[in-house]
Design an enzyme around this catalytic site. Structure first.
Site, PDB file in Angstrom:
ATOM      1  N   ASP A 235     -30.235  53.344  29.191  1.00  0.00           N
ATOM      2  CA  ASP A 235     -30.453  52.834  27.669  1.00  0.00           C
ATOM      3  C   ASP A 235     -31.272  51.592  27.585  1.00  0.00           C
ATOM      4  O   ASP A 235     -30.644  50.494  27.903  1.00  0.00           O
ATOM      5  CB  ASP A 235     -28.833  53.274  27.922  1.00  0.00           C
ATOM      6  CG  ASP A 235     -28.885  52.589  25.750  1.00  0.00           C
ATOM      7  OD1 ASP A 235     -30.349  52.404  25.601  1.00  0.00           O
ATOM      8  OD2 ASP A 235     -27.336  52.414  25.786  1.00  0.00           O
TER       9      ASP A 235
HETATM   10  C1  SPV Z   1     -24.520  53.936  23.110  1.00  0.00           C
HETATM   11  O1  SPV Z   1     -23.282  54.587  22.947  1.00  0.00           O
HETATM   12  O2  SPV Z   1     -25.483  53.997  23.190  1.00  0.00           O
HETATM   13  C2  SPV Z   1     -24.287  52.490  22.718  1.00  0.00           C
HETATM   14  C3  SPV Z   1     -22.887  51.538  22.856  1.00  0.00           C
HETATM   15  O3  SPV Z   1     -24.986  51.557  21.418  1.00  0.00           O
HETATM   16  S1  SPV Z   1     -23.199  51.234  23.811  1.00  0.00           S
HETATM   17  O4  SPV Z   1     -23.376  51.867  25.178  1.00  0.00           O
HETATM   18  O5  SPV Z   1     -21.558  50.502  24.218  1.00  0.00           O
HETATM   19  O6  SPV Z   1     -23.582  50.074  24.341  1.00  0.00           O
HETATM   20 MG    MG Z   2     -27.190  52.551  21.989  1.00  0.00          MG
END
Ligand code: SPV
Ligand code: MG
Length: 285
Positions: A55
């Protein structure tokens, strides 16, 4: 596309706590809707993890939009698109709003990290845009929307970056002034203490959204009492899926038969129901 029966703006206007579940596929999103959730968080963490990618702004806006719109097509509740940093600068964010709105997504969230971003729980130094620069980005995003429905959530990563509650408050005030419809205050603390401190000092000028991933004992009811408007269970569905699939595959492989887990897994007819197979078959009759 199944029209979203309510927009996220309408949900918030009801004045009751809005509960969102994170998802990355239409199937997961529909299961969350059937479980009672009010809206779906199209999680950048989930969407990228579903492709075994980090991510970290690796996927493109188009790929995140495709995931969000696939979910929205299968739902009667609204998707809130987690749009990371808005995929670049102010030009990118304007384009993002046009594209998401055109796809029937009624709400999006952008965060004040520098592009490319990294997931908030990763052990790195998260750099933030200056408050003014992100406020300008929000103003551009609001200026780009073409319908009154579109709802923009401004997320601050001040607490994630270790900057403290004063900084989070200053930023959220500036973001509300810039036109954000709501603020999201993210925290990776093990308790809700920081968030409660924020809420006690927030003047209520716009709704507050929280993501209690690392402080899971804080109940929705308590959050609502403290003044939270929406709570996001961002990745529990993904984590449940991973554990369940791993255990199921391991057991079938170990036993050489699926007999032991047959009663633990969904039946084929449950899958047919999720596919609305009856409705599709009726088209032939
Ligand atoms: C997501 O679910 O992508 C978020 C929340 O942005 S976190 O993973 O906690 O950043
Ligand atoms: Mg996110």
């Amino acid at each position: 596309m199944k029209p979203a029966h309510v927009t996220f703006r309408q949900l918030i206007a009801r004045g009751e706590l809005v509960r969102l579940a994170g998802a990355h596929s239409a199937l997961g999103a529909v299961l969350a809707e059937q479980s009672g959730f009010d809206a779906i968080w199209s999680s950048s963490f989930e969407v990228s993890a579903a492709r075994c990618l980090p991510d970290a702004s690796v996927l493109t806006m188009t790929e995140y939009l495709e995931a969000a719109s696939r979910m929205q097509k299968a739902l009667s509740i609204p998707v809130v698109a987690d749009c990371d940093t808005g995929y670049g600068n102010n030009l990118n964010v304007a384009h993002m709003v046009h594209e998401y709105e055109d796809a029937g997504i009624t709400a999006a969230c952008i965060e004040d990290k520098v592009y490319p971003k990294m997931n908030s729980f990763a052990e790195v130094q998260h750099s933030l845009l200056d408050t003014e620069a992100f406020a300008r980005k929000l103003a551009v995003a609001k200026g780009a929307q073409r319908t009154d429905d579109f709802y923009l959530i401004a997320r601050t990563e001040a607490l994630i970056s270790g900057l403290g509650v004063d900084e989070a408050l200053e930023r959220c005030n500036a973001y509300a002034d810039a036109g954000a419809d709501a603020v999201l205050v993210h925290s990776k603390a093990r308790t809700e203490e920081q968030i409660v401190d924020f809420l006690d000092r927030w003047d209520g000028r716009c709704p507050v959204v929280v993501v209690p991933t690392t402080y899971p004992s804080w109940s929705a009811a308590d959050a609502a009492k403290r003044g939270v408007s929406a709570v996001v269970y961002a990745n529990q569905g993904l984590r449940a899926t991973v554990k369940s699939l791993r255990e199921t595959y391991q057991e079938i492989y170990r036993a050489g038969t699926s007999l032991a887990i047959e009663d633990e897994i969904a039946s084929v007819s449950e899958i047919f129901a999720l596919q609305n197979l009856d409705e599709w078959q009726a088209l032939e009759n």
